[in-house]
Scaffold this active site. Structure first.
Site, PDB file in Angstrom:
ATOM      1  N   GLY A   1      29.689  34.585  32.303  1.00  0.00           N
ATOM      2  CA  GLY A   1      29.140  35.954  31.821  1.00  0.00           C
ATOM      3  C   GLY A   1      28.360  36.700  32.854  1.00  0.00           C
ATOM      4  O   GLY A   1      27.317  36.597  32.655  1.00  0.00           O
TER       5      GLY A   1
ATOM      6  N   SER B   1      30.296  39.532  34.971  1.00  0.00           N
ATOM      7  CA  SER B   1      30.583  41.125  35.096  1.00  0.00           C
ATOM      8  C   SER B   1      30.405  41.769  33.973  1.00  0.00           C
ATOM      9  O   SER B   1      30.340  41.465  32.777  1.00  0.00           O
ATOM     10  CB  SER B   1      32.082  41.053  35.469  1.00  0.00           C
ATOM     11  OG  SER B   1      32.326  40.736  36.781  1.00  0.00           O
TER      12      SER B   1
ATOM     13  N   SER C   1      36.809  35.151  31.876  1.00  0.00           N
ATOM     14  CA  SER C   1      37.901  34.096  31.503  1.00  0.00           C
ATOM     15  C   SER C   1      37.631  32.894  30.542  1.00  0.00           C
ATOM     16  O   SER C   1      36.671  32.358  30.709  1.00  0.00           O
ATOM     17  CB  SER C   1      38.397  33.657  32.879  1.00  0.00           C
ATOM     18  OG  SER C   1      38.831  34.799  33.724  1.00  0.00           O
TER      19      SER C   1
ATOM     20  N   GLU D   1      31.772  28.816  43.695  1.00  0.00           N
ATOM     21  CA  GLU D   1      33.025  29.387  43.377  1.00  0.00           C
ATOM     22  C   GLU D   1      34.078  29.815  44.398  1.00  0.00           C
ATOM     23  O   GLU D   1      35.116  29.760  44.277  1.00  0.00           O
ATOM     24  CB  GLU D   1      32.625  30.799  42.645  1.00  0.00           C
ATOM     25  CG  GLU D   1      33.756  31.292  41.719  1.00  0.00           C
ATOM     26  CD  GLU D   1      33.508  32.704  40.956  1.00  0.00           C
ATOM     27  OE1 GLU D   1      34.522  33.261  40.389  1.00  0.00           O
ATOM     28  OE2 GLU D   1      32.212  32.957  41.087  1.00  0.00           O
TER      29      GLU D   1
END
Length: 374
Positions: free
Chosen positions: A126, A128, A160, A243
């Protein structure tokens, strides 16, 4: 970069290859959401039972504790065998778990890490928000302290697997009067918390793994803050480094396989006699080899990891779009009957947006990595 013919690494590769061949699911990942989650959990649990869960994680946190080069070999063998990806465990394994390892308390590590490795709890991200995509520090979702809880209000987008996740790594603004990069906190949010609404977003490729998340007086214990309160920007930078680094490694290694499949398609259609097609295939094959080499360069420590990760993310995203566009030229209208390549082309467009647009990444590369003037 220097690669050494190492007997131990060769033996490790054979061990990994054998285990994957004997254990990787042969059936495709289901399209149904509930079945897909069960599939991802079962595949992760199988890796855990076989001693292959969290290969990039330190042994003291339940991982395999592999060296970066061994991790590269493991991902190569997974890709070579066509084994399933991490699916809805991508966030949990790739950066939520590593962030908790690096920044979390012992209590948080004991609570959340084993459940990830055992295949029990997918996570989502969580970060963007509408109007605050690449400019992450401009986020406006608020977390107001009320006793020993944060009361969260706002929204997130492009989350996502939010509809399949048990937890979310959530960034909220906990001090609205602080400078933009201050006053942010990194929070663990259980997805069954009252006041949280998840709405799916169907994209051009027909999939709907992206979601919007709406927070209406969502209460989160202060004990779920990772790192210090109002120091979430530094924690988030750790998350993004994971990431953009090892978190994306497996997906980058698939590029050569995709090009080789496309070469086979062109050969079967007699298109390698077309000089234009042959030249384009040779070019993207060379670029895919460069991506693979950059992966080795990143894990062997011969270059600055942040440099390799940023270059690779930008380059690989643009290359993926070129490969999928070339596939449409080679397959023509036949591609409409063979959904894989067509879907790949349609889903390639977010590749240069996800994790920060390619333009933002190039700014990071120029200003923060290479030290160029603004």
């Amino acid at each position: 970069m220097e690669l050494v013919d190492d007997k131990a690494l060769a033996e490790f590769r054979e061990e990994a290859r054998t285990w994957i061949a004997e254990n990787a699911p042969t059936e495709p990942r289901p399209s149904d959401d509930i079945e897909a989650r069960h599939f991802d959990c079962a595949w992760q649990a199988r890796q855990y039972e076989g001693g292959w869960a969290g290969v990039a994680w330190p042994e003291e946190y339940g991982g395999r504790g592999l060296s970066p080069l061994q991790q590269m070999i493991w991902y190569e063998e997974m890709v070579r065998a066509g084994a399933p990806s991490t699916g809805s465990f991508t966030v949990a394994l790739g950066h939520a778990g590593p962030t908790i390892i690096a920044r979390g308390t012992p209590e948080q590590q004991a609570e959340y890490l084993p459940k990830i490795l055992k295949g029990e709890t997918p996570w989502c991200q969580g970060f963007s928000e509408p109007g605050s995509g690449s400019d992450l520090a401009s986020l406006r979702t608020r977390g107001v302290i009320d006793g020993d809880e944060l009361v969260v209000n706002g929204s997130k987008i492009w989350t996502s697997f939010a509809h399949q996740a048990d937890y979310q790594e959530l960034l909220v603004r906990t001090d609205p009067d602080a400078p933009k990069h201050k006053g942010i906190s990194w929070v663990i949010l259980p997805m069954d918390t009252p006041g949280l609404t998840v709405r799916r977003i169907r994209t051009i490729d027909g999939n709907a793994h992206f979601c919007e998340c709406f927070y209406d007086d969502v209460r989160v214990p202060l004990a779920n803050v990772v790192g210090e309160l109002n120091d979430g920007w530094r924690v988030a930078m750790s998350t993004l480094s994971f990431e953009r680094g090892m978190g994306y490694l497996a997906s980058r290694l698939t590029v050569i396989n995709e090009v080789d499949r496309l070469v086979d398609e062109a050969r079967g259609r007699g298109l390698l006699q077309d000089a234009r097609i042959a030249e384009q295939l040779a070019f993207v094959r060379a670029e895919a080899t460069a991506v693979h080499a950059l992966g080795y360069d990143g894990v062997t420590g011969t270059s600055r990891p942040e440099l390799v990760a940023t270059v690779n993310q930008v380059f690989n995203g643009e290359l993926g779009k070129r490969i999928d566009r070339l596939a449409t030229d080679i397959l023509g209208t036949d591609g409409l009957e063979r959904g894989g390549w067509t879907t790949g082309y349609l889903s390639s467009f977010p590749a240069t947006i996800a994790g920060g647009t390619k333009d933002i990444q190039k700014n990071i590369l120029g200003e923060r990595v290479l030290g160029l003037p603004r």
